[in-house]
Design a protein around this motif. Structure first.
Motif, short mmCIF file in Angstrom:
data_model
loop_
_atom_site.label_atom_id
_atom_site.label_comp_id
_atom_site.label_asym_id
_atom_site.label_seq_id
_atom_site.Cartn_x
_atom_site.Cartn_y
_atom_site.Cartn_z
N VAL A 61 -21.88 -45.85 -37.00
CA VAL A 61 -22.15 -46.89 -38.00
C VAL A 61 -21.12 -47.98 -37.76
N GLU A 62 -21.56 -49.08 -37.14
CA GLU A 62 -20.65 -50.15 -36.70
C GLU A 62 -21.16 -51.49 -37.20
N ARG A 63 -20.20 -52.36 -37.52
CA ARG A 63 -20.53 -53.74 -37.86
C ARG A 63 -19.32 -54.61 -37.53
N ASP A 64 -19.53 -55.63 -36.72
CA ASP A 64 -18.49 -56.61 -36.38
C ASP A 64 -17.22 -55.95 -35.83
N GLY A 65 -17.39 -54.91 -35.00
CA GLY A 65 -16.25 -54.26 -34.37
C GLY A 65 -15.52 -53.25 -35.25
#
Length: 147
Positions: A61-65
């Motif tokens: 689960v990733e967002r913007d690094g």
């Protein structure tokens, strides 16, 4: 700076096998949860009691690094062991592909937790089912890259 210590593989055969396959292939194989098609990352933490290095496959689960690690344990009434490791030693390594990188894990609360929880459930809806199975609020850790 890489984590140091003695690696103590999981007692769970599927976890050991998944981590071994993932690392040996630089993330090209073993990169979905038990070959389900659902992507995972491997997180290395320092054992809260032993000081040994522990490695766990966790849903990607990733967002913007930034990544989140959801301490769901399938909706069990208690936290996974790695939860205690993150609290005691928040410096972790996360491997999402060929190389691990350093991150700092921070336990979220309030609106920030809610925002990331909703994002995690949108990414992998099973988390919502896990929450229904337990009375505890499932912890959410935000993993932010170290310098």
């Amino acid at each position: 700076m890489a984590l140091s210590g003695t690696y103590a593989p999981s007692k769970s055969e599927w976890v050991r096998d998944q981590v071994e396959t993932y690392e040996a292939s630089g993330g090209e194989r073993g990169n979905t949860l038990r070959d389900s098609g659902e992507p995972i990352v491997v997180i290395t933490s320092v054992g809260a009691h032993s000081g040994n290095l522990r490695k766990n496959p966790v849903m990607r689960v990733e967002r913007d690094g930034k990544y989140v690690a959801i301490a769901s344990k399938g909706g069990a009434p208690d936290h996974p062991e790695w939860y205690h490791n993150f609290v005691a030693h928040p410096e972790v390594e996360l491997q999402d592909g060929p190389e691990p990188h350093g991150y700092t894990a921070r336990l979220l609360s309030g609106d920030e937790r809610r925002e990331w929880w909703d994002y995690a459930v949108a990414t992998w809806s099973t988390y919502g089912e896990y929450q229904k199975k337990t009375e505890r609020e499932i912890p959410v850790f935000l993993l932010e890259p170290r310098d």
